[in-house]
Design a protein around this motif. Sequence first.
Motif, PDB file in Angstrom:
ATOM      1  N   ARG A 100      -5.248   1.106  14.890  1.00  0.00           N
ATOM      2  CA  ARG A 100      -6.084   0.136  14.186  1.00  0.00           C
ATOM      3  C   ARG A 100      -6.267   0.488  12.717  1.00  0.00           C
ATOM      4  N   ARG A 101      -6.605   1.740  12.421  1.00  0.00           N
ATOM      5  CA  ARG A 101      -6.894   2.113  11.031  1.00  0.00           C
ATOM      6  C   ARG A 101      -5.671   1.968  10.114  1.00  0.00           C
ATOM      7  N   PRO A 102      -4.488   2.542  10.470  1.00  0.00           N
ATOM      8  CA  PRO A 102      -3.341   2.359   9.564  1.00  0.00           C
ATOM      9  C   PRO A 102      -2.902   0.904   9.432  1.00  0.00           C
ATOM     10  N   VAL A 103      -3.012   0.128  10.534  1.00  0.00           N
ATOM     11  CA  VAL A 103      -2.619  -1.278  10.457  1.00  0.00           C
ATOM     12  C   VAL A 103      -3.563  -2.055   9.547  1.00  0.00           C
ATOM     13  N   LEU A 104      -4.858  -1.807   9.689  1.00  0.00           N
ATOM     14  CA  LEU A 104      -5.823  -2.490   8.816  1.00  0.00           C
ATOM     15  C   LEU A 104      -5.623  -2.090   7.359  1.00  0.00           C
ATOM     16  N   ALA A 105      -5.320  -0.799   7.138  1.00  0.00           N
ATOM     17  CA  ALA A 105      -5.069  -0.357   5.764  1.00  0.00           C
ATOM     18  C   ALA A 105      -3.831  -1.043   5.192  1.00  0.00           C
ATOM     19  N   ALA A 106      -2.761  -1.096   5.986  1.00  0.00           N
ATOM     20  CA  ALA A 106      -1.543  -1.765   5.524  1.00  0.00           C
ATOM     21  C   ALA A 106      -1.791  -3.248   5.284  1.00  0.00           C
ATOM     22  N   LEU A 107      -2.580  -3.867   6.174  1.00  0.00           N
ATOM     23  CA  LEU A 107      -2.900  -5.282   5.995  1.00  0.00           C
ATOM     24  C   LEU A 107      -3.702  -5.510   4.717  1.00  0.00           C
ATOM     25  N   GLY A 108      -4.655  -4.613   4.446  1.00  0.00           N
ATOM     26  CA  GLY A 108      -5.435  -4.740   3.219  1.00  0.00           C
ATOM     27  C   GLY A 108      -4.580  -4.603   1.979  1.00  0.00           C
ATOM     28  N   VAL A 109      -3.663  -3.614   1.990  1.00  0.00           N
ATOM     29  CA  VAL A 109      -2.770  -3.433   0.841  1.00  0.00           C
ATOM     30  C   VAL A 109      -1.891  -4.658   0.654  1.00  0.00           C
ATOM     31  N   THR A 110      -1.404  -5.202   1.773  1.00  0.00           N
ATOM     32  CA  THR A 110      -0.552  -6.392   1.691  1.00  0.00           C
ATOM     33  C   THR A 110      -1.307  -7.575   1.100  1.00  0.00           C
ATOM     34  N   ILE A 111      -2.547  -7.754   1.538  1.00  0.00           N
ATOM     35  CA  ILE A 111      -3.351  -8.867   1.015  1.00  0.00           C
ATOM     36  C   ILE A 111      -3.626  -8.683  -0.470  1.00  0.00           C
TER      37      ILE A 111
END
Length: 311
Positions: A100-111
Amino acid sequence: MPDAPAGAPALNETMLAMDVVDTIRHADRLVERELAGDQRQARLRERLREIYRSQGIDVPDRVLDQGIAALEEKRFAYMRSGEGWRRRLATLWATRARWRRPVLAALGVTILFWGAWHVTVTMPRQREAAAVTRELTEELPRALRAEHDRVLAGTQEAAPRADAARLLAEGEAAARAGNLAEARARRTALADLAVRLSTAYSVRIVNRPREPSAIWRVPAANPRARNYYLIVEAVDRDGRTVTVPVTSEEDGSTARVSRWGLRVPEAEFERVRRDKLADGILDQPVIGQKRAGTLETAWTVQTAGGAILSW
């Protein structure tokens, strides 16, 4: 306990067969070696019998056969269920703490990256494209027509009116084709034509101390010849110099200048030279008039029409 149904193996035999399968499964080398030949089942049965005898266990042949058959049929093996979307979804949910944490971080960077790209690149490109479209479909056609009308209002001469019609047609065709550079160039040419037609000036010979009024040059193409020029300037009715487009006959370049060399016959050059040497003053400095509504200058002296921009 009731007896087992006829034909069904006893529970202890079934358990023993399962043990045979487990023994075979944990003896990988044995399986690979014994199952390699044509008589693999017979050799495997004999090898299993030796293994169990060494442990003090007497296993009937039918139990060994049941174990070998069960192994080949994978009867006691765990068969993993299919990879359906429900199972994958359940697996993701069960392991959410790990990803969850790395995916959310990657999603935030992508956004954030997408937002920055949209604001700094996509939106400016969209605005630029919209501006170009508006210029091609609205602004340039209107400006071309306005400059064309200025030309027609400023002259009755056939040649500049024909030039204006040609430039208008070319500019409108370029705008319809999406050729922004060509459409702009035709608008500029029409505007320049309108300015040239509206400008009125006199052409006079330069007559100031320490400045030449006439010069001669040896052309590069014919070293035995001489070209003669009067140094002239364009002035308006108030005596202020104005810039006009002049093309050099030496290199073909065109520039807007207020002073240039006008090529004349040798006789006219000599007349001006003698006039200035007499008292330092030219008696007739004005040698041409360019009136509003015309493109050509009316000369009072003979001229070959050539010009130079430097001397």
